[in-house]
Design a protein around this motif. Structure first.
Motif, short mmCIF file in Angstrom:
data_model
loop_
_atom_site.label_atom_id
_atom_site.label_comp_id
_atom_site.label_asym_id
_atom_site.label_seq_id
_atom_site.Cartn_x
_atom_site.Cartn_y
_atom_site.Cartn_z
N MET A 267 0.83 -1.19 0.00
CA MET A 267 0.00 0.00 0.00
C MET A 267 0.88 1.25 0.00
O MET A 267 1.77 1.38 0.82
CB MET A 267 -0.92 0.05 1.21
CG MET A 267 -1.83 1.24 1.12
SD MET A 267 -3.03 1.56 2.38
CE MET A 267 -3.16 0.21 3.41
N THR B 97 -4.63 8.22 1.25
CA THR B 97 -5.29 8.21 2.55
C THR B 97 -6.48 7.27 2.57
O THR B 97 -7.25 7.20 1.63
CB THR B 97 -5.78 9.65 2.87
OG1 THR B 97 -4.68 10.53 2.79
CG2 THR B 97 -6.37 9.72 4.25
N GLU B 98 -6.65 6.57 3.69
CA GLU B 98 -7.82 5.73 3.89
C GLU B 98 -9.04 6.63 4.08
O GLU B 98 -9.02 7.55 4.88
CB GLU B 98 -7.65 4.85 5.12
CG GLU B 98 -6.57 3.80 4.98
CD GLU B 98 -6.42 2.97 6.23
OE1 GLU B 98 -7.45 2.61 6.85
OE2 GLU B 98 -5.28 2.70 6.59
N ARG C 182 -12.42 5.18 4.15
CA ARG C 182 -13.51 4.42 4.77
C ARG C 182 -13.53 4.65 6.27
O ARG C 182 -12.51 4.58 6.94
CB ARG C 182 -13.32 2.93 4.48
CG ARG C 182 -14.40 2.07 5.07
CD ARG C 182 -14.22 0.64 4.61
NE ARG C 182 -15.00 -0.24 5.45
CZ ARG C 182 -14.53 -1.29 6.08
NH1 ARG C 182 -13.27 -1.62 5.94
NH2 ARG C 182 -15.31 -2.03 6.82
N THR D 172 -14.44 4.42 -6.43
CA THR D 172 -14.16 4.59 -5.00
C THR D 172 -15.43 4.98 -4.25
O THR D 172 -15.71 4.45 -3.17
CB THR D 172 -13.06 5.65 -4.79
OG1 THR D 172 -11.88 5.22 -5.47
CG2 THR D 172 -12.75 5.85 -3.32
N ARG E 140 -16.81 0.70 9.49
CA ARG E 140 -15.59 0.29 10.20
C ARG E 140 -15.85 0.30 11.69
O ARG E 140 -16.66 1.08 12.18
CB ARG E 140 -14.45 1.27 9.91
CG ARG E 140 -13.85 1.13 8.55
CD ARG E 140 -12.76 2.14 8.38
NE ARG E 140 -11.63 1.80 9.23
CZ ARG E 140 -10.36 1.82 8.83
NH1 ARG E 140 -10.08 2.20 7.63
NH2 ARG E 140 -9.40 1.50 9.65
N PRO F 79 -10.04 5.53 10.54
CA PRO F 79 -8.68 5.37 10.02
C PRO F 79 -7.66 6.00 10.96
O PRO F 79 -7.98 6.90 11.74
CB PRO F 79 -8.72 6.13 8.69
CG PRO F 79 -10.15 6.27 8.35
CD PRO F 79 -10.90 6.26 9.64
#
Length: 111
Positions: A24, A29-30, A32, A79, A89, A93
């Protein structure tokens, strides 16, 4: 470690998931699990960074700007759909997207 793993070790986080080597890029940037949810602007910024990374093009020339921008739009759309379809989640993040960082906001508003 394979040649590919060694080549990416300094620029990427390397880990194992479901028996497969995962690489990765640190600069994407994440999105989710953000509260509030990722904005269209944040999704497009992540898509642009992804297209820059895989194409090796930082600033597209006149010859390739159409293909570059079309790719950004397509990656952003995929995305957006992915984020909408994934379950929530358990934890946010670990990093804050650049467009939410005070120093970046200050830099963008001063120009």
């Amino acid at each position: 470690m394979s040649e590919m793993g060694a080549a990416y070790q300094s620029d990427h986080r390397v880990g194992w998931s479901a028996g497969m080597l995962e690489l990765m890029c640190r600069n994407i940037t994440e999105l989710r699990g953000l509260e509030p949810a990722a904005t269209d602007e944040e999704i497009t910024a992540a898509a642009r960074q992804y297209v820059r990374k895989v194409s090796g093009i930082t600033r597209p020339s006149e010859a390739n700007v159409d293909a570059f921008e079309a790719a950004v739009v397509q990656v952003a759309a995929v995305t957006t759909r992915l984020l909408a379809e994934l379950p929530a989640r358990r934890q946010p993040p670990k990093t804050v997207p650049p467009l939410r960082r005070p120093e970046v906001i200050a830099r963008l508003t001063s120009t």
